[in-house]
Design a protein around this motif. Structure first.
Motif, short mmCIF file in Angstrom:
data_model
loop_
_atom_site.label_atom_id
_atom_site.label_comp_id
_atom_site.label_asym_id
_atom_site.label_seq_id
_atom_site.Cartn_x
_atom_site.Cartn_y
_atom_site.Cartn_z
N ALA B 135 0.83 -1.21 0.00
CA ALA B 135 0.00 0.00 0.00
C ALA B 135 0.86 1.26 0.00
CB ALA B 135 -0.92 -0.01 1.22
N VAL B 136 1.92 1.24 0.84
CA VAL B 136 2.79 2.42 0.89
C VAL B 136 3.52 2.61 -0.43
CG1 VAL B 136 4.91 3.28 1.93
CG2 VAL B 136 3.05 2.53 3.37
N TYR B 137 3.99 1.51 -1.01
CA TYR B 137 4.70 1.61 -2.30
C TYR B 137 3.78 2.21 -3.36
CZ TYR B 137 6.76 0.14 -6.70
OH TYR B 137 7.26 0.12 -7.97
N GLN B 138 2.52 1.71 -3.40
CA GLN B 138 1.58 2.21 -4.40
C GLN B 138 1.35 3.72 -4.23
OE1 GLN B 138 -2.49 0.95 -4.04
NE2 GLN B 138 -2.79 0.90 -6.25
N GLN B 139 1.22 4.16 -2.98
CA GLN B 139 0.96 5.57 -2.73
C GLN B 139 2.15 6.46 -3.03
OE1 GLN B 139 -1.75 7.23 -1.92
NE2 GLN B 139 -2.86 5.30 -2.13
N GLU B 140 3.36 5.95 -2.71
CA GLU B 140 4.51 6.83 -2.65
C GLU B 140 5.36 6.87 -3.91
OE1 GLU B 140 5.86 8.63 0.09
OE2 GLU B 140 3.97 8.36 1.14
N GLU B 143 5.38 9.74 -6.27
CA GLU B 143 5.21 11.08 -5.69
C GLU B 143 6.50 11.89 -5.85
OE1 GLU B 143 2.12 13.20 -4.02
OE2 GLU B 143 2.20 11.10 -4.64
N PRO B 172 7.46 7.77 4.42
CA PRO B 172 6.39 8.23 3.55
C PRO B 172 6.19 9.74 3.65
CG PRO B 172 5.51 7.05 5.43
CD PRO B 172 6.99 6.90 5.49
N THR B 174 3.27 11.15 1.68
CA THR B 174 1.88 11.45 1.33
C THR B 174 0.98 11.17 2.53
OG1 THR B 174 1.51 9.20 0.57
CG2 THR B 174 2.24 10.78 -1.06
N VAL B 176 -1.87 9.55 2.74
CA VAL B 176 -2.34 8.16 2.80
C VAL B 176 -1.20 7.24 3.23
CG1 VAL B 176 -3.36 6.27 1.50
CG2 VAL B 176 -4.11 8.61 1.09
N GLY B 177 -0.02 7.48 2.68
CA GLY B 177 1.13 6.66 3.06
C GLY B 177 1.40 6.76 4.56
#
Lengths: 227, 227, 227, 227
Positions: B135-140, B143, B172, B174, B176-177
């Protein structure tokens, strides 16, 4: 009616009003700190609420001092109350006690000890963390060289501190901000102690019941660590 | 057959299918996030699996709601299930329960309590950590200004967070991250509690047996901390 | 003489030689990694010692496999031994067991349980930390962009990791270095668990003796946390 | 009068003078390190106090060595005393013992075990942390490339280390500074163990009294974690 019972009577009567005043204090502080466009009227109102709430706290302190009949010793024997009077941002912790009292009054069945410790520790840490994030944000956000620039940063930093992770990507640079930070670190240590201690004693309890294993045993055993 | 026993019957029957659906969900999510060259067909298939798995979760939730006969209160009394329905990445935790059930069915001797706590905590943390890293990878990763650029970085950061070490070399940026990060910090605290509590109760148990020291005693005593 | 007793006999006979071989392995590895001016002769000698020590480990593994009479299952049931065979840097942990055995043979009075846990945890962590610092230094020091440039940096980083402080001023950047780091974090968690659990059970024990307070009580009570 | 009782007699007589000498030592060290404008007279006076205090420590060590009648073995059996003689900054820990003795003499009621552990751990950590911050500041503040430039930085870094948060925004860069840091990390681990262990055993105790719940029970239960 002796002193102790009168103090107790006073504390039972003032529990809910003081809890409400504490939340109002926190809310007014939050609005004052976070208001992006501080109109005069709003700021003045917030300041009025802050002062009024603090006056209520001071009154409560004075009444309890009087009722205790202890004289100057009261300041030392009730050092925790004195500290909370001087640092009213610690006040919202009272809400935890009010929550307990309200649950009790409504005849709700009390939670098991471990659940209660986790709930109270979580609630205390959330309130203190919010107050801490506000205070650090207020101190830091306009400082040259500061890394905590938005309230989001302050909350993020607070979470990293309370869990003792401490990334250090943002961190306070002003003396007052660092003082608040040290307080939050102490809270983090206490939270860690509460989580660990609660888990440890729960395990020991399950363990002593392991001799007669039932279906509920293991399911129950997944409770505390389960997210 | 009353409501409770029907719910129990349903849960026993759906345990393994739901566990499989959870793993499929996690796998499809991982493929979607990590696929370097996202061909249309693969992405669509993954999305289909994700939606199908989520539909299965929703169906299970609905059936259990119905069986409970509780009406709107169910959402609140089963808030953990509600949360997991909304955040299906927490779902793989179910696998831990399935693992227990399968072991039980095959008549395998159950592990000692301490070993079980360690194994379950380790398994839960590994699954949650993997989901969190995804999840963190997808968000970050896309960026601007992000330090988590590869999935390797995300896994490294997850490990540092779960162990509460928190280097801060990558972290992170972001909102969400950071929200996912706070969840992982809570897991880290719980893991610390599980390890510490387990060790502590095991020590106490060994201690109470110390009066009659045997050769097995000390050897056994090296178990938990041994790597 | 059945299989179990023959395995036990073998283990008792090989304890000290294997401990010595483990220390030689660690020493040879340290010299190889840290030698500033690697002369051919020295490097070759170190390599020979490394290989010889590893051959001894493999022989021990083979003999115990044979004696167990378990066939292919042995690899799985003794997964810890298998892992240690593949990652011989974990081997020095054996020294802790040898230390125990030697103390036992010389008829030295055994330490109290809490002291023993602290001593063994400290010894294990020191050996693993040294091995980990060596491995990370070897992986990182020549890497472009690395922050761990000297062995001093590696030791400093190892201490910060094992205590879960994690400053992040230096940290590994290569995949292998980070893998070692994750292992060290796990050790750090276990160490924290050992310290905390030991303290907790010691407190409980003191507490149960508090009913008859003596002068020795409080003095004894300062033992574990005392530096 | 045998050796043991004479040693005990000596220790009882020297407790308070040694405690005072320890505090003088710490104060003189603090003045020496922190003095902004080091006038010759003040510096010389501080140095004299430092040396005098150390001479007192050495004398105490010598007398106890003599009284023990142990010869060269004394250095090893009393390794903690030997270490404290060589690193006199650890000496202020003695003050904790003096505090206990003074309380005892004045017939003050002793605190409950958990409160005592928290108070002693807090006092020890505060003294060690102050000494550590001084030592690190002295080593680092003039170093090129150092991030610890003021005594405020040193105190901030010490707090982050003792709570195992470890931001890493400031951190020591000299070998001696890092050595002190490792010592502080160990203190941090021990502090964590003390807080957690104390909380855990207190919970277990409350738990065993839960069968007869009273009004005081829950209020008391908020004691330790309460800020």
């Amino acid at each position: 009616m002796d002193d102790d019972s009168r103090t107790e009577h006073w504390e039972r009567r003032t529990e809910v009003p003081l809890g409400v005043a504490s939340l109002l204090f926190l809310a007014a502080y939050a609005v004052r700190v976070l208001a992006l466009d501080p109109s005069d009227a709003g700021q003045v109102l917030c300041l009025a609420v802050l002062l009024a709430a603090w006056a209520v706290f001071a009154l409560d302190y004075a009444v309890r001092w009087r009722l205790s009949g202890e004289g100057a010793r009261f300041v030392r024997t009730h050092w925790l109350d004195t500290l909370v009077l001087l640092l009213p941002l610690l006040r919202p912790l009272r809400v935890v006690r009010v929550y307990e009292a309200v649950l009790h009054r409504h005849g709700r069945p009390r939670l098991a000890l471990h659940a209660r410790v986790i709930v109270y520790a979580g609630l205390s840490v959330a309130l203190l963390g919010f107050a801490g994030a506000l205070a650090v944000y207020q101190q830091e956000h306009a400082e040259p060289g500061a890394t905590i620039r938005t309230f989001g940063d302050a909350v993020w930093w607070t979470c990293a501190t309370l869990s003792t992770v401490g990334y250090g990507d943002v961190s306070p640079v002003t003396p007052v901000g660092r003082l608040v930070a040290v307080g939050l670190m102490a809270c983090g240590l206490a939270l860690l102690g509460a989580v660990t201690g609660s888990f440890s004693s729960w395990l020991l309890q399950v363990f002593s019941q392991e001799d007669e294993p039932t279906r509920e045993g293991p399911g129950d055993a997944e409770g505390p660590p389960g997210k």
